[in-house]
Design a protein around this motif. Structure first.
Motif, PDB file in Angstrom:
ATOM      1  N   TRP A 312     -18.983 -44.394 -65.627  1.00 26.74           N
ATOM      2  CA  TRP A 312     -18.657 -45.648 -66.295  1.00 26.74           C
ATOM      3  C   TRP A 312     -18.602 -45.461 -67.811  1.00 26.74           C
ATOM      4  CZ3 TRP A 312     -16.409 -49.317 -63.852  1.00 26.74           C
ATOM      5  CH2 TRP A 312     -16.697 -49.563 -62.503  1.00 26.74           C
ATOM      6  N   SER A 313     -19.511 -44.657 -68.339  1.00 30.71           N
ATOM      7  CA  SER A 313     -19.486 -44.371 -69.776  1.00 30.71           C
ATOM      8  C   SER A 313     -18.177 -43.696 -70.175  1.00 30.71           C
ATOM      9  CB  SER A 313     -20.674 -43.468 -70.142  1.00 30.71           C
ATOM     10  OG  SER A 313     -20.610 -43.072 -71.497  1.00 30.71           O
ATOM     11  N   ALA A 314     -17.709 -42.784 -69.323  1.00 26.94           N
ATOM     12  CA  ALA A 314     -16.446 -42.094 -69.616  1.00 26.94           C
ATOM     13  C   ALA A 314     -15.269 -43.052 -69.565  1.00 26.94           C
ATOM     14  CB  ALA A 314     -16.246 -40.948 -68.620  1.00 26.94           C
ATOM     15  N   LEU A 315     -15.261 -43.943 -68.571  1.00 29.33           N
ATOM     16  CA  LEU A 315     -14.149 -44.882 -68.441  1.00 29.33           C
ATOM     17  C   LEU A 315     -14.086 -45.847 -69.624  1.00 29.33           C
ATOM     18  CD1 LEU A 315     -14.376 -45.728 -64.623  1.00 29.33           C
ATOM     19  CD2 LEU A 315     -12.657 -44.305 -65.770  1.00 29.33           C
ATOM     20  N   LEU A 316     -15.245 -46.176 -70.198  1.00 28.97           N
ATOM     21  CA  LEU A 316     -15.284 -47.101 -71.322  1.00 28.97           C
ATOM     22  C   LEU A 316     -15.112 -46.402 -72.666  1.00 28.97           C
ATOM     23  CD1 LEU A 316     -18.227 -49.467 -70.293  1.00 28.97           C
ATOM     24  CD2 LEU A 316     -15.782 -49.997 -70.293  1.00 28.97           C
ATOM     25  N   SER A 403      -0.642 -29.474 -72.420  1.00 29.95           N
ATOM     26  CA  SER A 403      -1.909 -29.945 -73.007  1.00 29.95           C
ATOM     27  C   SER A 403      -2.816 -30.524 -71.931  1.00 29.95           C
ATOM     28  CB  SER A 403      -1.634 -30.980 -74.094  1.00 29.95           C
ATOM     29  OG  SER A 403      -1.145 -32.189 -73.551  1.00 29.95           O
ATOM     30  N   PHE A 404      -2.235 -31.213 -70.922  1.00 32.06           N
ATOM     31  CA  PHE A 404      -3.042 -31.672 -69.784  1.00 32.06           C
ATOM     32  C   PHE A 404      -3.664 -30.475 -69.066  1.00 32.06           C
ATOM     33  CE2 PHE A 404      -0.216 -35.683 -69.083  1.00 32.06           C
ATOM     34  CZ  PHE A 404      -0.772 -36.254 -70.213  1.00 32.06           C
ATOM     35  N   VAL A 409      -8.289 -26.779 -67.670  1.00 27.78           N
ATOM     36  CA  VAL A 409      -8.846 -25.422 -67.639  1.00 27.78           C
ATOM     37  C   VAL A 409     -10.097 -25.319 -68.504  1.00 27.78           C
ATOM     38  CG1 VAL A 409      -8.426 -23.008 -68.241  1.00 27.78           C
ATOM     39  CG2 VAL A 409      -6.641 -24.334 -67.118  1.00 27.78           C
ATOM     40  N   PHE A 410     -10.029 -25.856 -69.725  1.00 22.83           N
ATOM     41  CA  PHE A 410     -11.085 -25.581 -70.692  1.00 22.83           C
ATOM     42  C   PHE A 410     -12.054 -26.739 -70.927  1.00 22.83           C
ATOM     43  CE2 PHE A 410      -7.382 -22.953 -71.908  1.00 22.83           C
ATOM     44  CZ  PHE A 410      -7.946 -21.708 -71.692  1.00 22.83           C
ATOM     45  N   GLN A 411     -11.766 -27.924 -70.360  1.00 20.72           N
ATOM     46  CA  GLN A 411     -12.641 -29.054 -70.642  1.00 20.72           C
ATOM     47  C   GLN A 411     -13.095 -29.803 -69.390  1.00 20.72           C
ATOM     48  OE1 GLN A 411     -13.772 -29.528 -73.629  1.00 20.72           O
ATOM     49  NE2 GLN A 411     -12.380 -28.195 -74.749  1.00 20.72           N
ATOM     50  N   SER A 412     -12.683 -29.385 -68.204  1.00 22.81           N
ATOM     51  CA  SER A 412     -13.090 -30.122 -67.004  1.00 22.81           C
ATOM     52  C   SER A 412     -14.275 -29.446 -66.323  1.00 22.81           C
ATOM     53  CB  SER A 412     -11.913 -30.249 -66.034  1.00 22.81           C
ATOM     54  OG  SER A 412     -11.480 -28.977 -65.584  1.00 22.81           O
ATOM     55  N   SER A 419     -15.388 -36.501 -72.475  1.00 24.48           N
ATOM     56  CA  SER A 419     -14.453 -35.724 -73.286  1.00 24.48           C
ATOM     57  C   SER A 419     -13.107 -35.607 -72.598  1.00 24.48           C
ATOM     58  CB  SER A 419     -15.031 -34.328 -73.545  1.00 24.48           C
ATOM     59  OG  SER A 419     -16.212 -34.411 -74.306  1.00 24.48           O
ATOM     60  N   PHE A 420     -13.122 -35.485 -71.271  1.00 24.49           N
ATOM     61  CA  PHE A 420     -11.890 -35.315 -70.507  1.00 24.49           C
ATOM     62  C   PHE A 420     -10.923 -36.469 -70.778  1.00 24.49           C
ATOM     63  CE2 PHE A 420      -9.344 -35.804 -66.645  1.00 24.49           C
ATOM     64  CZ  PHE A 420      -8.920 -34.505 -66.432  1.00 24.49           C
ATOM     65  N   GLU A 421     -11.433 -37.701 -70.734  1.00 28.23           N
ATOM     66  CA  GLU A 421     -10.564 -38.855 -70.960  1.00 28.23           C
ATOM     67  C   GLU A 421     -10.035 -38.875 -72.387  1.00 28.23           C
ATOM     68  OE1 GLU A 421     -10.753 -43.734 -70.587  1.00 28.23           O
ATOM     69  OE2 GLU A 421     -12.557 -42.572 -71.022  1.00 28.23           O
ATOM     70  N   THR A 422     -10.892 -38.578 -73.358  1.00 29.59           N
ATOM     71  CA  THR A 422     -10.465 -38.592 -74.752  1.00 29.59           C
ATOM     72  C   THR A 422      -9.422 -37.531 -75.030  1.00 29.59           C
ATOM     73  OG1 THR A 422     -12.669 -39.387 -75.398  1.00 29.59           O
ATOM     74  CG2 THR A 422     -11.281 -38.465 -77.130  1.00 29.59           C
ATOM     75  N   PHE A 423      -9.633 -36.325 -74.479  1.00 29.40           N
ATOM     76  CA  PHE A 423      -8.681 -35.239 -74.695  1.00 29.40           C
ATOM     77  C   PHE A 423      -7.311 -35.561 -74.106  1.00 29.40           C
ATOM     78  CE2 PHE A 423     -12.398 -32.231 -75.205  1.00 29.40           C
ATOM     79  CZ  PHE A 423     -12.115 -31.940 -76.532  1.00 29.40           C
TER      80      PHE A 423
END
Length: 472
Positions: A312-316, A403-404, A409-412, A419-423
């Motif tokens: 939930w924190s990531a979604l927000l 970029s996706f 590869v490097f952030q999941s 971070s995943f959502e922001t990137f």
């Protein structure tokens, strides 16, 4: 069986599954990003090798959590949870790559779907919005680069580290941090605009010099907020689009780049950990994601699961950031993954530099079933993006998709959902802007868009069907 022996057997089984998965996806042909292969390799490095380093005591210092503690070694420290999650996660990642999925961009009516093959990317015949509008795209890229440089200098000057690794900034400098985060993409767009002068695939010394200068600029622009994974993340899309233009010199560049990056990793890690005789410190496997998964398993056993709090924190995260930019934001009611690990692992909620990784985050929120479902989704996404990249004939679209892929590869696997959502969104706004401009005003009939097709000697190696498809 002894928990350490069982964990070792499961790690060996996971390594074998990984090798079989890599052989399987390679046997089906390659995509332009080799994204499936990179994802599988990354899983092996982040989870399996870190597991061996920890369980077999290869490292003298095994990080922030010791998975081998307890009266019966490993019996009550989350070791078995980590081992089973690693094995099942590897199987789920592979399965996610082969389950049916929709084609984001199918073949034209009357044409058969393309089969992935090693020769289908050299040479490319892409529409390049940057080539067709070189002056305007290059000018905007220069403006973005100047703004990004200003943002980077402001953030570095306003933090005590004075140019070292900057993890968080105060509210007044958040906008400058975003500008600094856009600098690598401004560099990539500028390189593509300049490279449009020489679009012939082959030695292309001009393109080689541009790629070298671009990678050097990316190295400078990404060191302020981390350095190692960040540098790979921003370099991946540029390499994907530029290497086909310099294929004769590709391997020397890759070798020199790999050596340079290895030296950069050694120097950066030595600055962070100081003098050490432990070789694992230079790769950080001893802080690795396997031991963090064990910590997550023990944490759930003792305190229960988080029930999706960090999800939930990531979604927000992005909506809250936009509200903050508008001056109307409040505080999120949910803790992020780094806040959870800082408080529950280190005992200090202000210590937000420990990223446990995707496996640990799924265990903390949903247990081992969450790991299986999570890696199924990641595998499915990686295959979907790889196939879309293969089918696309737009350079701007490929840059965005690459970029996706870099995020995956490097952030999941080694990162956190927040971070995943922001990137995927705010951090790559320049690439979204280029893609949107391409879709609105781009015209494949503009001058300068195609890579020049190979000469007669090279043309003989390209199947007739592929030549016709590249010209259509």
């Amino acid at each position: 069986m002894n928990p350490v022996a069982t964990a070792t057997v499961l790690l060996v089984a996971t390594a074998l599954v990984g090798l079989l998965a890599i052989a399987h996806v390679r046997s089906r042909g390659t995509d332009g990003l080799n994204l499936r292969t990179w994802m599988l390799i990354n899983f092996q490095v982040a989870n399996v090798l870190s597991g061996f380093a920890h369980v077999l005591r290869w490292s003298n210092d095994r990080g922030y959590f010791e998975a081998l503690s307890g009266s019966t070694t490993g019996a009550d420290s989350g070791l078995m949870t980590a081992a089973w999650a690693t094995f099942l996660g590897s199987c789920a990642l592979w399965a996610g790559m082969v389950v049916p999925r929709p084609a984001l961009r199918g073949p034209s009516r009357g044409k058969q779907p393309e089969r992935r093959s090693r020769g289908s990317y050299i040479p490319e015949n892409l529409y390049s919005f940057a080539a067709a509008h070189r002056v305007s795209v290059g000018g905007i890229a220069l403006l973005l680069a100047a703004a990004g440089t200003l943002g980077m200098l402001r953030v570095m000057a306003a933090t005590p580290e004075g140019g070292g690794r900057i993890i968080a900034v105060d509210g007044g400098n958040a906008r400058y941090a975003f500008l600094a985060g856009w600098l690598p993409w401004a560099v990539s767009i500028l390189v593509l605009a300049l490279a449009s002068r020489r679009r012939v695939a082959g030695p292309a010394l001009w393109n080689t010099l541009l790629l070298t200068a671009g990678l050097a600029a990316l190295a400078v622009s990404s060191t302020w907020n981390g350095g190692r994974a960040e540098l790979m993340y921003v370099s991946f899309p540029l390499l994907a689009l530029m290497l086909p233009r310099i294929r004769v010199l590709k391997w020397p560049i890759l070798v020199i780049g790999a050596v340079s990056f290895a030296a950069f990793v050694v120097v950066t890690t030595a600055q962070r950990v100081g003098a050490t005789t432990d070789p694992w410190s230079f790769i950080d496997w001893q802080w690795g994601r396997f031991s963090m998964a064990a910590w997550a398993g023990q944490h759930v056993d003792l305190h229960g699961s988080l029930g999706g709090e960090t999800v939930w924190s990531a979604l927000l995260n992005v909506p809250m950031a936009l509200l903050h930019f508008a001056g109307a934001g409040g505080d999120s009611p949910f803790r992020s993954m780094v806040e959870v690990s800082g408080f529950d692992l280190l005992g200090d909620g202000e210590q937000i530099y420990i990223v446990p990784g995707f496996t640990a985050e799924m265990i903390l929120n949903f247990g081992v079933p969450g790991v299986v479902v999570g890696y199924l989704i990641i595998g499915w996404l990686s295959a979907l993006i790889a196939d879309a990249y293969t089918r696309s004939r737009s350079e701007s679209t490929r840059l965005l998709l690459a970029s996706f892929g870099a995020v995956l590869v490097f952030q999941s696997i080694v990162g956190q959902l927040e971070s995943f959502e922001t990137f995927m969104t705010l951090s790559i706004l320049p690439l979204w802007g280029l893609w949107l401009a391409d879709k609105i005003i781009g015209n494949p009939r503009d001058r300068g868009q195609p890579l020049v097709l190979p000469g007669p000697a090279d043309d003989a190696r390209v199947p007739a069907e592929q030549r016709r498809a590249s010209l259509s």
